[in-house]
Design an enzyme around this catalytic site. Structure first.
Site, PDB file in Angstrom:
ATOM      1  CE  LYS A  52      -3.845  -2.314   2.310  1.00 59.25           C
ATOM      2  NZ  LYS A  52      -4.599  -2.601   3.536  1.00 59.25           N
ATOM      3  CD  GLN A  96      -3.536  -4.306   6.578  1.00 57.64           C
ATOM      4  OE1 GLN A  96      -3.696  -3.239   5.989  1.00 57.64           O
ATOM      5  NE2 GLN A  96      -3.875  -5.461   6.037  1.00 57.64           N
ATOM      6  CG  ASP A 119      -9.877   0.206   5.531  1.00 56.42           C
ATOM      7  OD1 ASP A 119      -9.577  -0.312   4.440  1.00 56.42           O
ATOM      8  OD2 ASP A 119      -9.194   0.078   6.564  1.00 56.42           O
TER       9      ASP A 119
HETATM   10  N1  GUN Z   1      -6.916  -6.529   6.141  1.00 56.17           N
HETATM   11  C1  GUN Z   1      -7.255  -7.225   5.023  1.00 56.17           C
HETATM   12  N2  GUN Z   1      -7.918  -6.433   4.158  1.00 56.17           N
HETATM   13  C2  GUN Z   1      -8.002  -5.222   4.733  1.00 56.17           C
HETATM   14  C3  GUN Z   1      -8.567  -3.968   4.316  1.00 56.17           C
HETATM   15  O1  GUN Z   1      -9.151  -3.825   3.234  1.00 56.17           O
HETATM   16  N3  GUN Z   1      -8.425  -2.943   5.195  1.00 56.17           N
HETATM   17  C4  GUN Z   1      -7.808  -3.083   6.400  1.00 56.17           C
HETATM   18  N4  GUN Z   1      -7.745  -2.016   7.185  1.00 56.17           N
HETATM   19  N5  GUN Z   1      -7.280  -4.212   6.807  1.00 56.17           N
HETATM   20  C5  GUN Z   1      -7.374  -5.277   5.972  1.00 56.17           C
END
Ligand code: GUN
Length: 281
Positions: A52, A96, A119
């Protein structure tokens, strides 16, 4: 069969964002900033967060990762979120998941300002999406939706089956398909006859986390099949769809890797720019 090239479509989105970010910088002398909080040392989370950050920097966003040890106090995390909420240079905050057990996921998600919730997990954004208001849309379902729309512009009356009812994928995916006038069936681990449900579908979105769950004889001819799964198995990473079998029936199918994964990251960047613009209003 069309192999849906998520990598290529994601690269197109990133190119557009790059231009937009450069324009914003010229006009406003400001750059959107994304802050990711990573708690603990789970290897997949570390990999995702690094991906990311790399993607964010490549399109010209400011990006920062804040790392906390896995035994960090919940209060320190919540205080950090407050600080980021109040920092005008930060446009997007992502914590995350999954979190260590002693940290309350709901408290963390609710603490992030809905305006910086890249998110789209905050109840305000969830409610806005389900009520048809403008909202930040969770990155993975948004990516799936953009892939479906690329190959099928008119979804009116299409039968869609979503496998999985998580807040991250299944539920928001259902809302997006409903918004496009699909007849949506949301299925899950207690669904009686998943094969029968799938065999009626024009669109299948598989987000169950079960390797190669969706078989060739579950899929109607010319269905669009989107595979959200990333499952580690003895034969490597596989999706929730038995690719070779399903490719004989589907009109269009996403590969794993190279399908939904790159779209999730591109949509995170898109959401960060959107939050930035909303905050300027
Ligand atoms: N863990 C796995 N997918 C995601 C996501 O889309 N956002 C977040 N914050 N954590 C994740």
């Amino acid at each position: 069969m069309i192999l849906i090239d998520g990598k290529k479509i994601a690269a197109e989105i990133r190119d557009e964002l790059k231009k937009e970010i450069s324009e914003l910088k010229k006009k406003k002398n400001l750059v959107p900033g994304l802050t990711v909080i990573l708690i603990g040392d789970l290897a997949p989370s570390q990999i995702y967060v690094r991906m990311k950050e790399k993607a964010a920097i490549e399109v010209g966003l400011k990006s920062e990762i804040i790392k906390f040890p896995k035994d960090i106090d919940e209060k320190i995390v919540l205080d950090k979120i407050d600080e980021l909420n109040n920092d005008s240079l930060i446009s997007g905050i992502l914590v995350q998941l999954p979190l260590p057990k002693h940290i309350d996921k709901k408290k963390v998600i609710e603490r992030i300002s809905p305006l910086k919730d890249v998110d789209g997990f905050h109840p305000v954004n969830v409610g806005n999406l389900s009520s048809g208001y403008k909202s930040i849309i969770p990155c993975t379902p948004l990516g799936c939706y953009l892939l479906i729309k690329k190959y099928e512009q008119n979804l009116n009356g299409k039968k869609a089956v979503v496998i999985g009812r998580s807040n991250l994928n299944g539920k928001p995916m259902t809302q997006l398909l409903l918004r496009e006038n699909c007849t949506v069936t949301i299925t899950h681990s207690k669904t009686k006859d998943l094969k029968a449900e799938c065999s009626e579908a024009d669109i299948i979105v598989a987000a169950a986390g079960i390797p190669e769950l969706v078989r060739g004889d579950w899929v109607k001819k010319d269905a669009i099949v989107i595979d959200v799964g990333i499952n580690k198995t003895d034969k490597g990473i596989v999706g929730d769809v038995a690719f070779d079998e399903v490719s004989k029936f589907a009109k269009a199918l996403t590969p794993v890797p190279g399908g939904v994964g790159p779209m999730t990251i591109a949509c995170l960047l898109k959401n960060t720019v959107e939050c930035f613009k909303n905050l300027l209003k």
